[in-house]
Design a protein around this motif. Structure first.
Motif, PDB file in Angstrom:
ATOM      1  N   ASN A 139       0.837  -1.207   0.000  1.00  9.89           N
ATOM      2  CA  ASN A 139       0.000   0.000   0.000  1.00  9.89           C
ATOM      3  C   ASN A 139       0.864   1.246   0.000  1.00  9.89           C
ATOM      4  N   ALA A 140       1.889   1.230   0.859  1.00  8.51           N
ATOM      5  CA  ALA A 140       2.786   2.387   0.949  1.00  8.51           C
ATOM      6  C   ALA A 140       3.473   2.620  -0.392  1.00  8.51           C
ATOM      7  N   ILE A 141       3.954   1.515  -0.987  1.00  7.05           N
ATOM      8  CA  ILE A 141       4.663   1.645  -2.267  1.00  7.05           C
ATOM      9  C   ILE A 141       3.729   2.237  -3.340  1.00  7.05           C
ATOM     10  N   CYS A 142       2.499   1.656  -3.428  1.00 10.28           N
ATOM     11  CA  CYS A 142       1.552   2.142  -4.438  1.00 10.28           C
ATOM     12  C   CYS A 142       1.187   3.606  -4.177  1.00 10.28           C
ATOM     13  N   GLY A 143       0.848   3.867  -2.908  1.00  8.77           N
ATOM     14  CA  GLY A 143       0.397   5.222  -2.559  1.00  8.77           C
ATOM     15  C   GLY A 143       1.456   6.272  -2.850  1.00  8.77           C
ATOM     16  N   PHE A 144       2.665   6.024  -2.317  1.00  7.30           N
ATOM     17  CA  PHE A 144       3.694   7.054  -2.461  1.00  7.30           C
ATOM     18  C   PHE A 144       4.227   7.152  -3.886  1.00  7.30           C
ATOM     19  N   SER A 145       4.173   6.058  -4.663  1.00  4.61           N
ATOM     20  CA  SER A 145       4.642   6.197  -6.048  1.00  4.61           C
ATOM     21  C   SER A 145       3.669   7.054  -6.865  1.00  4.61           C
ATOM     22  N   SER A 146       2.365   7.003  -6.476  1.00  2.56           N
ATOM     23  CA  SER A 146       1.419   7.859  -7.209  1.00  2.56           C
ATOM     24  C   SER A 146       1.663   9.346  -6.904  1.00  2.56           C
ATOM     25  N   PHE A 147       2.165   9.600  -5.631  1.00  3.73           N
ATOM     26  CA  PHE A 147       2.502  11.001  -5.302  1.00  3.73           C
ATOM     27  C   PHE A 147       3.613  11.539  -6.201  1.00  3.73           C
ATOM     28  N   LEU A 148       4.504  10.634  -6.643  1.00  2.00           N
ATOM     29  CA  LEU A 148       5.664  11.080  -7.431  1.00  2.00           C
ATOM     30  C   LEU A 148       5.220  11.763  -8.729  1.00  2.00           C
ATOM     31  N   GLU A 149       4.068  11.311  -9.244  1.00  2.00           N
ATOM     32  CA  GLU A 149       3.545  11.879 -10.490  1.00  2.00           C
ATOM     33  C   GLU A 149       3.062  13.315 -10.299  1.00  2.00           C
ATOM     34  N   ASP A 150       2.716  13.576  -9.037  1.00  2.00           N
ATOM     35  CA  ASP A 150       2.096  14.862  -8.731  1.00  2.00           C
ATOM     36  C   ASP A 150       3.073  16.019  -9.011  1.00  2.00           C
ATOM     37  N   ASP A 151       2.644  16.955  -9.867  1.00  2.00           N
ATOM     38  CA  ASP A 151       3.536  18.061 -10.256  1.00  2.00           C
ATOM     39  C   ASP A 151       3.800  19.033  -9.108  1.00  2.00           C
ATOM     40  N   ASP A 152       2.802  19.072  -8.137  1.00  2.00           N
ATOM     41  CA  ASP A 152       2.944  20.032  -7.028  1.00  2.00           C
ATOM     42  C   ASP A 152       3.988  19.599  -6.006  1.00  2.00           C
ATOM     43  N   THR A 153       4.429  18.363  -6.058  1.00  2.00           N
ATOM     44  CA  THR A 153       5.352  17.845  -5.038  1.00  2.00           C
ATOM     45  C   THR A 153       6.699  18.538  -5.165  1.00  2.00           C
ATOM     46  N   THR A 154       7.193  18.955  -3.991  1.00  2.00           N
ATOM     47  CA  THR A 154       8.498  19.627  -4.009  1.00  2.00           C
ATOM     48  C   THR A 154       9.586  18.572  -4.119  1.00  2.00           C
ATOM     49  N   LYS A 155      10.791  19.014  -4.370  1.00  2.47           N
ATOM     50  CA  LYS A 155      11.916  18.105  -4.520  1.00  2.47           C
ATOM     51  C   LYS A 155      12.183  17.355  -3.219  1.00  2.47           C
ATOM     52  N   LYS A 174      11.892  13.362  -2.411  1.00  2.00           N
ATOM     53  CA  LYS A 174      12.995  12.614  -1.829  1.00  2.00           C
ATOM     54  C   LYS A 174      12.474  11.724  -0.690  1.00  2.00           C
ATOM     55  N   LYS A 175      11.631  12.336   0.174  1.00  2.00           N
ATOM     56  CA  LYS A 175      11.047  11.613   1.311  1.00  2.00           C
ATOM     57  C   LYS A 175      10.217  10.435   0.819  1.00  2.00           C
ATOM     58  N   HIS A 176       9.398  10.729  -0.246  1.00  2.63           N
ATOM     59  CA  HIS A 176       8.534   9.666  -0.770  1.00  2.63           C
ATOM     60  C   HIS A 176       9.346   8.511  -1.314  1.00  2.63           C
ATOM     61  N   VAL A 177      10.418   8.842  -2.024  1.00  5.99           N
ATOM     62  CA  VAL A 177      11.282   7.779  -2.567  1.00  5.99           C
ATOM     63  C   VAL A 177      11.865   6.941  -1.428  1.00  5.99           C
ATOM     64  N   GLN A 178      12.255   7.667  -0.367  1.00  8.86           N
ATOM     65  CA  GLN A 178      12.795   6.973   0.810  1.00  8.86           C
ATOM     66  C   GLN A 178      11.781   5.968   1.374  1.00  8.86           C
ATOM     67  N   ILE A 179      10.512   6.431   1.508  1.00  5.72           N
ATOM     68  CA  ILE A 179       9.449   5.556   2.039  1.00  5.72           C
ATOM     69  C   ILE A 179       9.242   4.353   1.133  1.00  5.72           C
ATOM     70  N   ILE A 180       9.231   4.636  -0.168  1.00  8.07           N
ATOM     71  CA  ILE A 180       9.040   3.529  -1.125  1.00  8.07           C
ATOM     72  C   ILE A 180      10.168   2.515  -0.998  1.00  8.07           C
ATOM     73  N   GLN A 181      11.404   3.027  -0.863  1.00  8.74           N
ATOM     74  CA  GLN A 181      12.553   2.120  -0.741  1.00  8.74           C
ATOM     75  C   GLN A 181      12.465   1.277   0.536  1.00  8.74           C
ATOM     76  N   ASN A 182      12.130   1.966   1.639  1.00 12.97           N
ATOM     77  CA  ASN A 182      12.009   1.228   2.914  1.00 12.97           C
ATOM     78  C   ASN A 182      10.981   0.114   2.808  1.00 12.97           C
ATOM     79  N   ASN A 183       9.818   0.463   2.264  1.00 15.86           N
ATOM     80  CA  ASN A 183       8.747  -0.530   2.177  1.00 15.86           C
ATOM     81  C   ASN A 183       9.081  -1.650   1.198  1.00 15.86           C
TER      82      ASN A 183
END
Ligand code: ADP
Length: 540
Positions: free
Chosen positions: A315-331, A335-344
């Motif tokens: 769930n974490a991987i799916c959820g946070f990878s969809s955030f990556l597409e979001d244009d509003d996300t800051t750098k 980075k944090k989201h990628v970290q979460i995806i990697q951990n999970n």
């Protein structure tokens, strides 16, 4: 009987004559009415006989008997193979000597039919002449019954012999009791109960004394049961303590003997056998069934846990990878989201690896790859990794290296060794909210004994073995509060045993836990060992 009368006159003589005639008539009547054959023999020849004699010999009239010798009414030989004539002479001689003689004789009727008779010879004198009175009794029927009885007895004896042979050679106990008296018990009794048969005949309380104290009540209950008191059937399984302190399981049955009319008699037969081996198999089967049921339950619980354990990181991987597409996300956020995806992803990978490891352990497909492994270095590497994980916890990890790097370099499988320690450390940190975790080892003879000690929640003693089983967690709350798959320790145990060691835990609930495992000490450097003790706090 003879009557002597003193004669005084003719009338008296006349009277006397009448009396004699009367007496003779009575005697004649008696003589004729006898069902026994009666013969009077003089000089080996019959001179008179009664009707019964004519009948018994099958003669047509009196002349058929009178005037003949008894030899004429006998077969040529007697059953003892002697000639009838010689035998008859012998019997007459005895009767002559003794006055009276009774014997059995094989006689023959006019139609040549032979028959057994009992003959009584009595000698008497009349007017100085020697006579024999001969009473003959047909005993064919008696003989027949007698021989039937003998045959019956022989059959009974034969049956008895067969029964004894069978009973004497049986491995199980058979006994027979009549009116509460032990009539027979076979030799197997001594083998089964360890009590000599002779002792038991003397004192039957010996059996009660042999019964295991825990089963005495059970035995008494059967003796007082409805089934025994009304139907006479006894059935009990109990343990005995044999003379050599050997505890054996016995099954014992007894029931009343039923007579020809279908009625219960006061006799009883009993059987007893040693069923220890059967009992063992029964217990093993029960155990195996319980184990199978338990493992079934554990698998179900495991699947439920797994779906949770796998879904959470996915769930974490799916959820946070969809955030990556979001244009509003800051750098930074990215980075944090990628970290979460990697951990999970790592967590997911770990779980999948564990499942694969367990199944390859189970199918014995795990290979050992020996290499030189410096235990101290492995500890250092693990500390680096784990200290990163606990950087925000109120916990510290200590290591205790009791050998130099050189001395701690052994031949073992590095990957497996690292995973064992890593799993134990993971658990120690997982189940310890605050306090300390110690990691160390000690050389004991030809073994290195490792330990991972924590000050966490601890484990109930009755679970000390079970937690090493696959899918096993201490209880339901563990899953809720800590997650996990119940595979870590079973992998540790599988690896440790594969590498030639053993693993165990010492713990009490709420008082922390210390996991130990041993590995054979196969040092690369075989020079003398100098012990180094190093106890430094490494965590924050
Ligand atoms: P998991 O940790 O994934 O549940 P493990 O096989 O590693 O599976 O452990 C089995 C169970 O043993 C745990 O669920 C926990 O109940 C208990 N356990 C293991 N290590 C510890 C520890 N250090 N302290 C307390 N309980 C522990």
């Amino acid at each position: 009987a003879y009557r002597y009368t003193v004669v005084h006159d003719v009338s008296e003589i006349h009277k006397a004559k009448e009396i004699i005639q009367e007496s003779e008539r009575k005697f004649r009547n008696l003589y004729e009415s006898l069902s026994l054959a009666y013969l009077i023999i003089k000089d080996g020849v019959c001179i008179d006989c009664n009707e019964a004699a004519i009948a018994i010999y099958g003669a047509k009239e009196k002349d058929g008997v009178v005037g003949k010798s008894p030899i004429d009414y006998s077969p040529e030989f007697q059953p003892n193979q002697r000639r009838s004539s010689e035998e008859a002479q012998r019997h007459f001689n005895i009767a002559n000597e003794q006055g009276f003689h009774t014997f059995e004789w094989l006689a023959m009727r006019a139609n040549k039919e032979v028959f057994y008779c009992e003959v009584s010879l009595k000698k008497f004198y009349h007017k100085d002449q020697l006579y024999f009175q001969c009473l003959t009794n047909d005993i064919t029927e008696r003989k027949r019954v007698e021989s039937e009885l003998i045959a019956e007895r022989d059959r009974a004896e034969q049956n008895e012999r067969k029964f004894r042979q069978l009973a004497d050679n049986l491995n199980d106990v058979v006994w027979y009791r009549a009116d509460n008296r032990l009539v027979y018990i076979n030799p197997a009794f001594e083998k089964v109960y360890g009590i000599p048969v002779d002792d038991f005949y003397k004192d039957q309380r010996l059996l009660m004394k042999a019964i295991h104290p825990d089963d005495v009540q059970k035995y008494q209950d059967v003796l007082h049961s409805e089934e025994f008191l009304t139907n006479g059937n006894f059935y009990c399984e109990y343990r005995i303590i044999k003379s050599d302190n050997d505890i054996r399981w016995i099954i014992s049955k007894s029931y009343p003997v039923i007579d020809n009319q279908g009625e219960k008699t006061t006799q009883r037969v009993g059987l007893a056998m040693d069923i220890t081996d059967l009992k063992r198999i029964e217990l093993e089967l029960i155990e195996a069934r319980e184990k199978a049921e338990e493992s079934d339950r554990l698998k179900t619980a495991f699947l439920q846990n797994m779906s949770h354990e796998i879904r959470t990181p996915l769930n974490a991987i799916c959820g946070f990878s969809s955030f990556l597409e979001d244009d509003d996300t800051t750098k930074d956020e990215r980075k944090k989201h990628v970290q979460i995806i990697q951990n999970n992803s790592n967590q997911l990978l770990a779980i999948v690896t564990d499942v694969l490891t367990v199944s390859s352990l189970e199918t014995k497909q795990v290979q050992i790859n020996y290499s030189k492994v410096c235990v101290n270095h492995v500890f250092d590497e693990l500390l680096t990794v784990f200290n990163q994980q606990i950087s925000n916890q109120v916990i510290s990890i200590f290591t205790q290296k009791s050998l130099s790097d050189q001395q701690s370099t052994i031949y073992t499988d590095k990957t497996k060794f690292t995973q064992i320690v890593s799993n134990l450390l993971t658990n120690a940190l997982k189940f310890t909210n605050q306090g300390r975790v110690e990691l160390g080892y000690q050389l004991i003879h030809d073994q290195i004994e490792f330990f991972v000690k924590d000050s966490g929640i601890g484990i109930k003693p009755e679970l000390h073995q079970k937690i090493f089983e696959r899918f096993r967690q201490a209880d339901k709350k563990i899953q809720i509060n800590y997650g996990g798959s119940g595979l870590g320790l079973s992998i540790c145990k599988g690896f440790v045993e594969l590498l030639g060691g053993r693993i165990w835990v010492e713990s009490e609930l709420g008082k922390g836990a210390t996991f130990y495992f041993t590995l054979p000490y196969l040092p690369v450097d075989t020079t003398e060992i100098t012990t180094v003790i190093n106890d430094t706090p490494q965590g924050a």
